[in-house]
Design an enzyme around this catalytic site. Structure first.
Site, mmCIF file in Angstrom:
data_model
loop_
_atom_site.group_PDB
_atom_site.id
_atom_site.type_symbol
_atom_site.label_atom_id
_atom_site.label_comp_id
_atom_site.label_asym_id
_atom_site.label_seq_id
_atom_site.Cartn_x
_atom_site.Cartn_y
_atom_site.Cartn_z
ATOM 1 N N HIS A 1 0.821 -1.221 0.000
ATOM 2 C CA HIS A 1 0.000 0.000 0.000
ATOM 3 C C HIS A 1 0.855 1.272 0.000
ATOM 4 C CE1 HIS A 1 -3.649 -2.234 0.477
ATOM 5 N NE2 HIS A 1 -3.347 -2.679 1.674
ATOM 6 N N ASP B 1 -2.974 -10.609 -2.015
ATOM 7 C CA ASP B 1 -3.491 -10.063 -0.764
ATOM 8 C C ASP B 1 -4.970 -9.724 -0.930
ATOM 9 O OD1 ASP B 1 -2.163 -8.607 1.888
ATOM 10 O OD2 ASP B 1 -3.990 -7.629 1.206
ATOM 11 N N HIS C 1 -6.475 -7.204 -0.032
ATOM 12 C CA HIS C 1 -6.603 -5.784 -0.369
ATOM 13 C C HIS C 1 -5.807 -5.474 -1.640
ATOM 14 C CE1 HIS C 1 -6.861 -6.055 4.119
ATOM 15 N NE2 HIS C 1 -7.987 -5.418 3.857
ATOM 16 N N ASP D 1 -4.444 -12.753 3.927
ATOM 17 C CA ASP D 1 -5.653 -12.289 4.606
ATOM 18 C C ASP D 1 -6.924 -12.594 3.816
ATOM 19 O OD1 ASP D 1 -4.634 -10.500 2.788
ATOM 20 O OD2 ASP D 1 -4.695 -8.771 4.117
#
Length: 626
Positions: free
Chosen positions: A440, A477, A479, A564
């Site tokens: 990120h 991931d 996200h 995740d």
């Protein structure tokens, strides 16, 4: 009581903080050469199976498949194919098969006649028969042929894997590997027509179920010995392993157990049962190119093995880990916490995997490489914010401590060390157990628990230092990796592929985001709805990633390996299992092997359920090691 309550409140607090940030969204290298195929004096092909430890059984199957337990299996030879009808008839034994064809596996064979065949084949090659034909006891010290123990059968079928089938956990792939109820047309088929397992053994998952030497006991795994277990002491039935032409996919799983009476009456035998033979292995069976000049007489391979090094092979998968990563401290109860690495590394050590990996020591990354992605003023802000103890960097979703800057430099440095090791051929691939995560992090801003973009910096490093022009980044991931996408959005030399939950934090990653300028179509986003599981992810990798990657032909591959999307993770809403991550790893590894000599570095991103993260990393690394 009060302490536990306080920690629980802290955990809830940080979960709420994270959810507030995302408001508007959903709430196996051990890599060795393939085992050698030899041909016996009677012309039967056998595979030399190296000894080793493995985890036998399954916690997700029938009651008789548990508990999962650690087992050592000594080296042995196993028939590459099930015994076929033309082989059986060589010894003047009546062929009982229902589905007649010389190349089909023998079927409708009772256990006793299978044992007789083993003895006759032994005599034909001048070996000592294993079976007493009055008591049917097995002499394991004899050098002749016998039926495999249940442990030998599962070990050989697994071939180093830890998934439901030797090819992964996606049942839809079974048709390529086995004849079973969905594709057999209710009959057996000639052996060797389907894909073999990683050790070159055919039809282990289907065609006919196979006799094992062991007596069957539903509760045997609770008292099974660790070294070369041989089954229950007595019983009315013998163990069957492997699926058959009439089996459903679940009964073709490599941990599935069945049994049948060990009767003498062929008329009562099943036409879905056959067998293959094994025998103990000598050093000569493992020598390459037939070189037997220095072969010691009758020396067991096991004598040259230790528990720590059971296969006598050097791992070609690297591991990056350092205790500095634990010094990046986040507030109590925060999901991105040091325990993530502690649980993961402990699991790798308990399972024996860690000792088989090549340890790669990180050093702090120089600012020269950090600046290939991040602005100088941001780097300085990160340093001063951490060292001054401000407690966060840029926003509340990037908590820091005084040692966080050093940990972040070492996280990048760990990735660079892994790249160097791969490029110098010290390892084939590597996994970086680092924190803080990175995907990120933007050019001039921290976000989403990330400080420096580890994979993005590693990409520029492998391009500029090692001349690897084209890099593929696979980000699974839960996200979207907005920072990584932004770094290469207009770059045609970096193919960025992300599969992620959508809509979700950080609110980017729609399918319409495909790159810009010369980089158009070099960004591939596959947004998935909450609740997506293994099959949906596999479809995305097969339909979108594989063809794009093979067309791109990368020189090097990175995985932004966030776990995740695991079914138990509290910060995601997906349903991927550890076995699912293993299947994704298989696909990416296959691309690396085809395009860039296996050059691959995997870097930890998210994953916040401790047990789910550790199990997923273990499954991921097991595939990398094969």
């Amino acid at each position: 009581m009060g302490v536990r309550f306080t920690k629980r409140l802290a955990g809830v607090f940080w979960l709420l903080v994270f959810l507030a940030v995302v408001s508007g969204c959903r709430r196996a290298k051990q890599t060795t050469a393939a085992p050698q195929v030899i041909k016996t004096k009677t012309g039967v092909e056998m595979v030399a199976i190296p000894g080793g430890f493995f985890e036998m059984g399954s916690s997700k199957g029938g009651a008789d498949e548990s508990p999962v337990h650690r087992v050592w299996v000594s080296p042995f030879l196993m028939d590459r194919f099930e015994v076929v009808q033309e082989q059986f008839k060589k010894y003047q034994i009546s062929d009982p098969s229902h589905f007649k064809n010389p190349k089909n596996p023998l079927d409708q064979i009772n256990w006793t006649d299978a044992a007789i065949y083993c003895n006759e084949r032994s005599r034909a090659e001048g070996l000592e028969p294993c079976y007493d034909e009055e008591t049917w006891g097995c002499n394991f010290e004899a050098n002749g042929y016998r039926l495999p123990t249940e442990a030998e059968w599962e070990y050989a079928c697994r071939a180093g894997t830890s998934t439901n089938w030797s090819f992964g956990s996606n049942a839809r792939r079974l048709k390529a590997h086995a004849w079973f109820a969905e594709n057999s047309s209710k009959k057996t088929h000639p052996v060797g027509q389907k894909k073999p397992n990683p050790w070159g053994l055919y039809d282990m998952h289907g065609n006919v179920a196979e006799w094992c030497n062991d007596f069957y006991s539903e509760n045997y795994y609770r008292r099974s010995g660790e070294k070369d277990p041989k089954g229950a002491a007595k019983g009315a039935e013998r163990v069957l392993r492997g699926g058959a032409w009439n089996s459903g996919s679940g009964n073709c799983r490599l941990a599935y157990r069945a049994s049948d009476p060990s009767i003498d009456d062929t008329c009562l035998a099943s036409d879905a049962i056959g067998f293959r033979c094994v025998r103990g292995a000598a050093v000569s069976d493992f020598l390459q190119n037939g070189d037997r000049r220095n072969e010691p007489n009758n020396v067991s391979i096991e004598e040259n093995m230790t528990e720590e090094d059971p296969a006598r092979s050097t791992s070609k998968t690297g591991i990056v880990y350092d205790e500095i990563y634990l010094e990046h401290l986040t507030p109590p109860g925060h999901p991105e916490r040091p325990e993530r690495l502690l649980e993961t590394i402990e699991t790798l050590k308990v399972t024996g995997l860690y000792s088989q990996l090549v340890e790669l020591k990180p050093a702090p990354a120089s600012l020269e490489w950090i600046k290939t992605i991040h602005a100088p003023e941001y780097i300085e802000r990160a340093r001063s914010s951490c060292e001054d103890g401000i407690g966060y960097l840029d926003s509340g979703d990037a908590p820091t401590s005084q040692r966080s800057y050093k940990a972040a430099l070492m996280a990048v440095g760990g990735v660079l060390a892994a790249v160097d090791a791969v490029m110098e051929e010290k390892v084939t691939n590597a996994f970086c157990a680092v924190r803080p995560p990175g995907h990120h992090a933007l050019e001039n801003r921290a976000m989403g628990f990330c400080i420096f973009n580890n994979v993005a910096i590693g990409t520029r490093y492998v391009q500029k230092k090692h001349g690897m022009a084209k890099v593929l980044i696979v980000d699974w991931d839960v996200h979207h990796g907005n920072g990584t996408q932004a770094a290469f959005y207009d770059d045609p030399n970096v193919l960025y592929f992300s599969v992620h939950q959508y809509p979700f934090y950080p609110r980017s990653g729609s399918e319409a985001e495909k790159g810009s300028g010369k980089g158009l179509n070099y960004t591939i986003n596959v947004p998935l709805p909450a609740g997506s599981g293994n099959s949906v992810y596999l479809d995305a990798f097969e339909a979108k990633l594989r063809p794009a990657a093979l067309a791109f032909e990368p020189d090097f591959i990175f995985i932004s390996a966030g776990f995740d999307a695991h079914e138990k993770d509290l910060l995601g809403g997906m349903a991927v299992t550890a076995e699912g991550f293993a299947d994704l790893t298989e696909i990416v590894k296959a691309i690396a092997q085809k395009c860039c000599d296996g050059r691959l570095v995997s870097v930890l991103e998210g994953g916040y359920h401790l047990e789910g993260l550790a199990a997923s990393v273990e499954a991921h690394i097991r595939v990398l090691m094969r």
